[in-house]
Design a protein around this motif. Structure first.
Motif, short mmCIF file in Angstrom:
data_model
loop_
_atom_site.label_atom_id
_atom_site.label_comp_id
_atom_site.label_asym_id
_atom_site.label_seq_id
_atom_site.Cartn_x
_atom_site.Cartn_y
_atom_site.Cartn_z
N LYS A 224 0.87 -1.18 0.00
CA LYS A 224 0.00 0.00 0.00
C LYS A 224 0.91 1.23 0.00
O LYS A 224 1.67 1.43 0.94
CB LYS A 224 -0.87 -0.03 1.26
CG LYS A 224 -1.98 1.00 1.25
CD LYS A 224 -2.88 0.86 2.46
CE LYS A 224 -4.17 0.12 2.16
NZ LYS A 224 -5.15 0.18 3.27
N GLU A 233 0.04 10.15 7.12
CA GLU A 233 -0.91 9.09 6.78
C GLU A 233 -0.31 7.71 7.10
O GLU A 233 -1.02 6.79 7.53
CB GLU A 233 -1.29 9.19 5.29
CG GLU A 233 -2.14 8.07 4.73
CD GLU A 233 -3.54 8.00 5.33
OE1 GLU A 233 -3.92 8.88 6.13
OE2 GLU A 233 -4.24 7.03 5.00
N ARG A 236 -0.77 6.97 10.70
CA ARG A 236 -2.16 6.58 10.96
C ARG A 236 -2.40 5.12 10.58
O ARG A 236 -3.00 4.35 11.33
CB ARG A 236 -3.12 7.50 10.19
CG ARG A 236 -4.58 7.41 10.66
CD ARG A 236 -5.53 8.11 9.69
NE ARG A 236 -5.61 7.46 8.38
CZ ARG A 236 -6.31 6.36 8.13
NH1 ARG A 236 -7.00 5.77 9.09
NH2 ARG A 236 -6.31 5.83 6.92
N LEU A 237 -1.88 4.71 9.41
CA LEU A 237 -2.08 3.33 8.94
C LEU A 237 -1.37 2.32 9.85
O LEU A 237 -1.93 1.27 10.17
CB LEU A 237 -1.55 3.18 7.51
CG LEU A 237 -2.39 3.84 6.42
CD1 LEU A 237 -1.62 3.90 5.10
CD2 LEU A 237 -3.70 3.09 6.22
N LYS A 239 -0.78 2.67 12.90
CA LYS A 239 -1.46 2.64 14.18
C LYS A 239 -2.82 1.95 14.09
O LYS A 239 -3.12 1.03 14.85
CB LYS A 239 -1.67 4.08 14.64
CG LYS A 239 -1.20 4.31 16.05
CD LYS A 239 -1.30 5.76 16.39
CE LYS A 239 -1.74 5.87 17.82
NZ LYS A 239 -1.63 7.26 18.29
N ASN A 240 -3.61 2.38 13.14
CA ASN A 240 -5.01 1.95 13.13
C ASN A 240 -5.28 0.73 12.27
O ASN A 240 -6.18 -0.05 12.57
CB ASN A 240 -5.92 3.09 12.65
CG ASN A 240 -5.77 4.30 13.55
OD1 ASN A 240 -5.42 4.16 14.72
ND2 ASN A 240 -6.02 5.47 13.01
N GLU A 241 -4.51 0.56 11.19
CA GLU A 241 -4.76 -0.56 10.29
C GLU A 241 -3.86 -1.75 10.62
O GLU A 241 -4.34 -2.84 10.92
CB GLU A 241 -4.54 -0.11 8.84
CG GLU A 241 -5.02 -1.11 7.82
CD GLU A 241 -4.85 -0.59 6.41
OE1 GLU A 241 -5.84 -0.12 5.83
OE2 GLU A 241 -3.70 -0.65 5.90
N ALA A 242 -2.54 -1.50 10.59
CA ALA A 242 -1.60 -2.60 10.87
C ALA A 242 -1.53 -2.88 12.38
O ALA A 242 -1.18 -3.98 12.80
CB ALA A 242 -0.23 -2.26 10.33
N LYS A 243 -1.86 -1.87 13.18
CA LYS A 243 -1.82 -1.99 14.64
C LYS A 243 -0.46 -2.46 15.15
O LYS A 243 -0.35 -3.41 15.92
CB LYS A 243 -2.93 -2.93 15.14
CG LYS A 243 -4.33 -2.40 14.84
CD LYS A 243 -5.40 -3.29 15.46
CE LYS A 243 -6.79 -2.72 15.46
NZ LYS A 243 -7.28 -2.12 14.23
N CYS B 283 5.19 -6.56 9.95
CA CYS B 283 4.82 -5.47 9.05
C CYS B 283 6.10 -4.81 8.53
O CYS B 283 7.00 -4.50 9.30
CB CYS B 283 3.97 -4.45 9.82
SG CYS B 283 3.47 -3.03 8.83
N ASP B 300 4.54 -4.09 3.19
CA ASP B 300 3.12 -3.85 3.47
C ASP B 300 2.76 -2.41 3.13
O ASP B 300 1.70 -2.13 2.59
CB ASP B 300 2.84 -4.11 4.95
CG ASP B 300 3.12 -5.56 5.30
OD1 ASP B 300 2.28 -6.41 4.99
OD2 ASP B 300 4.19 -5.85 5.86
N TYR B 301 3.66 -1.48 3.48
CA TYR B 301 3.46 -0.07 3.19
C TYR B 301 4.72 0.49 2.56
O TYR B 301 5.83 0.03 2.87
CB TYR B 301 3.15 0.71 4.47
CG TYR B 301 1.90 0.22 5.17
CD1 TYR B 301 0.63 0.61 4.71
CD2 TYR B 301 1.98 -0.63 6.26
CE1 TYR B 301 -0.52 0.15 5.33
CE2 TYR B 301 0.83 -1.10 6.90
CZ TYR B 301 -0.41 -0.71 6.42
OH TYR B 301 -1.54 -1.17 7.03
#
Lengths: 245, 322
Positions: A224, A233, A236-237, A239-243, B283, B300-301
């Motif tokens: 992503k 951003e 945020r990802l 923290k909130n998505e991958a945690k 991750c 992943d990112y």
């Protein structure tokens, strides 16, 4: 000084790992086999010490006939002779029993090998051989100097190094930068063809922990991408998505 | 039947990876109906540190306080663990995979006639024998391995299990060991360890830099990001080969294999040998100016852009968020 160096015959580090026979066998299709990279460091240091002490250097591999080119390469790099224990290396215990037996027969002062094989990554054989022979074993060793019968070593530990002194005989599981890899020259390659390569049968068939089947990790989803102008951003990802924060 | 856990310490602190091994043993005991979990601690440690091992799941901690055991003397540690294993009548030993743990476990496999599996990634399957899943080919595959001996040793890979933190304080008992003098024949003359930092093989978050960082003088921003995250710093092989960073920070096939929760790669293209060292990470974040860098396929990112702009922004964004 008699030195033994144990060599693994493993897929090149760039190999694509696949399995066949209902995931019970490693698929060797298109795979190039090499001397284990850690064993290559061990071999290089062993050649230097053999030259320094005027001793002999034997290379040993536990493997079936297809590993002979790998042993020949060790001879080309500088081992004086080689032993192949004619058996599939079933587990660390099996391999250690073979090495301990032939090492004892040969009466070696120093036994070198890589810190681990790069196929099964056990990193157990040096310790097992050490215990079987009642010798101290050290790994991963990144520096090794001889001063008479005293061996001065540096061992890598988490976040640094440990400096050690021990007496011969001993076993070292090696890694870089113990020596520079040696590339065989033409004279080495020619002489390797005629150096003795002894084939012996395994002394026991005992195992303790054999692999029965294999699997590949689940395929990775696609990446992503976050725009370079919106770095927050990413926070945020994470923290909130991958945690993961 | 007791399950024994071998604890490692550094400067009076039990290692986090050892506490994970305790939690693994606790979950195994729960699964097999065995127990209790008994941990063995070696060398100088204070009572609170020992009792706290209970939080991870140990009912009891045996403490062999001989100060000669403070250092990781491989043979002496192996003898001490063997004595504890035999005196408890244990059948299973659990420990964390590490440079010392591996060396001690290998000797114990022979001393205790125990089948040993290293790089264990999850609890064993007991449906048909004792089958353990372990990581092989440097994280590129897994093997199901059957242990056929009565005595068993499992060396646990980092993050194989979540560490338990809600256990009661453990009962601490002094444990006398009789270690042969020959075990101390090899002498550790000195130790050179980076202090005050998070150790790379044990870190939950790792920030690594590659050749894209252009020189050792630019590592400040990697360190700032790592510090903000409480992370360890790593690097690619070329970077340690040129001497920009020390060898013990080299992450990859022939360097340190890491398994953090979060791995951030900055200016690393992602050669297959580097990926082999990080593919167990939960991750992966890749920052690279080359959109074609192979590392993006394993990530992943990702952010495509100049690390020199993005890394300080990321550090600032994390600080703002804290």
């Amino acid at each position: 000084m008699k030195i033994l160096v144990c060599i693994t015959h493993v897929p090149d580090t760039t190999s694509k790992i696949q399995f066949t026979a209902n995931n019970t066998k490693f698929d060797t299709t298109g795979v190039q086999f090499i001397i284990g990279p850690y064993d290559d460091y061990a071999l290089a240091r062993a050649v230097e010490l053999r030259d320094q002490t005027g001793g002999t250097l034997t290379a040993l591999n536990v493997g079936e006939v297809e590993t002979e080119p790998t042993l020949r390469k060790a001879l080309a790099i500088g081992a004086d002779d080689a032993i192949r224990v004619n058996a599939f290396p079933k587990d660390s215990y099996f391999v250690s029993k073979q090495i301990a037996h032939f090492a004892k027969e040969g009466g070696y002062d120093l036994i070198f090998m890589g810190r681990e094989s790069i196929d099964f990554n056990g990193g157990m054989v040096h310790g097992m051989v050490g215990e079987l022979l009642g010798m101290p074993s050290f790994s991963p060793v990144m520096k090794l100097e001889l001063e008479g019968t005293t061996v001065k070593m540096a061992r890598e530990i988490e976040g640094g190094k440990e400096y050690l002194e021990a007496q011969l005989p001993l076993i070292a599981g090696c890694q870089e930068p113990i020596a520079e890899w040696k590339i065989p020259n033409m004279r080495g390659i020619m002489s390797a063809r005629t150096k003795p390569l002894l084939v012996v049968e395994p002394i026991s068939q005992d195992t303790q922990a054999e692999a029965s089947s294999y699997q590949l990790p689940p395929a990775k989803g696609s990446v992503k991408l976050v725009d370079k102008d919106h770095v927050s951003e990413l926070v945020r990802l994470l923290k909130n998505e991958a945690k993961v924060l | 039947m007791s399950i024994l856990v071998y604890l490692e310490q550094a400067a009076g602190k039990i290692k986090k990876t050892s506490l994970e091994a305790v939690s693994f043993a606790y979950a195994l005991a729960d699964k097999t109906g065995e127990g209790p979990v008994v941990a063995l601690a070696l060398g100088t440690l204070d009572a609170n540190e020992l009792a706290a091992v209970g939080q991870a799941g140990a009912a009891k901690v045996l403490h062999a306080s001989d100060e000669r055991l403070n250092a990781g003397v491989i043979q002496a540690h192996a003898s001490a663990v063997a004595q504890a294993f035999e005196s408890l009548g244990a059948k299973t030993l659990i420990l964390a995979k590490s440079s010392l743990g591996d060396a001690v476990a290998a000797r114990l496999a022979i001393k205790l006639q125990a089948g040993l599996v290293s790089n264990v990634v999850e609890l064993p399957n007991l449906d048909a024998g004792f089958v353990v899943k372990r990581s092989i080919y440097t994280g590129k595959a897994f093997a199901q391995t059957t242990i056929t001996t009565d005595n068993k040793i499992l060396a646990i890979k980092k993050n194989a299990i979540d560490q338990k933190v809600d256990g009661a304080a453990a009962v601490v008992e002094a444990f006398e060991v009789a270690i042969p003098a020959a075990d101390f024949a090899s002498i550790i003359t000195s130790t050179d360890r980076s202090t005050g930092e998070v150790l790379l093989p044990e870190a939950d978050i790792v920030v690594s830099g590659g050749r894209g960082m252009k020189g050792p003088e630019n590592w400040g921003m990697i360190e700032d990001l790592a510090k903000t995250l409480g992370a360890a710093t790593g690097c690619s092989k070329p970077v340690s080969d040129i001497g920009w960073r020390p060898h013990h920070e080299h992450v990859g096939q022939t360097g340190v294999k890491v398994a953090p929760t979060l791995y951030i790669a900055v200016g690393i293209s992602g050669a297959i040998q580097h990926l082999a060292g990080v593919n167990s990470s939960k991750c992966i974040v890749v920052i690279n100016k080359d959109p074609e860098a192979p590392f993006f396929k394993a990530a992943d990112y990702g952010i495509v852009g100049d690390a020199f702009e993005i890394v300080p922004q990321l550090t600032a964004a994390l600080k703002a968020d804290q």
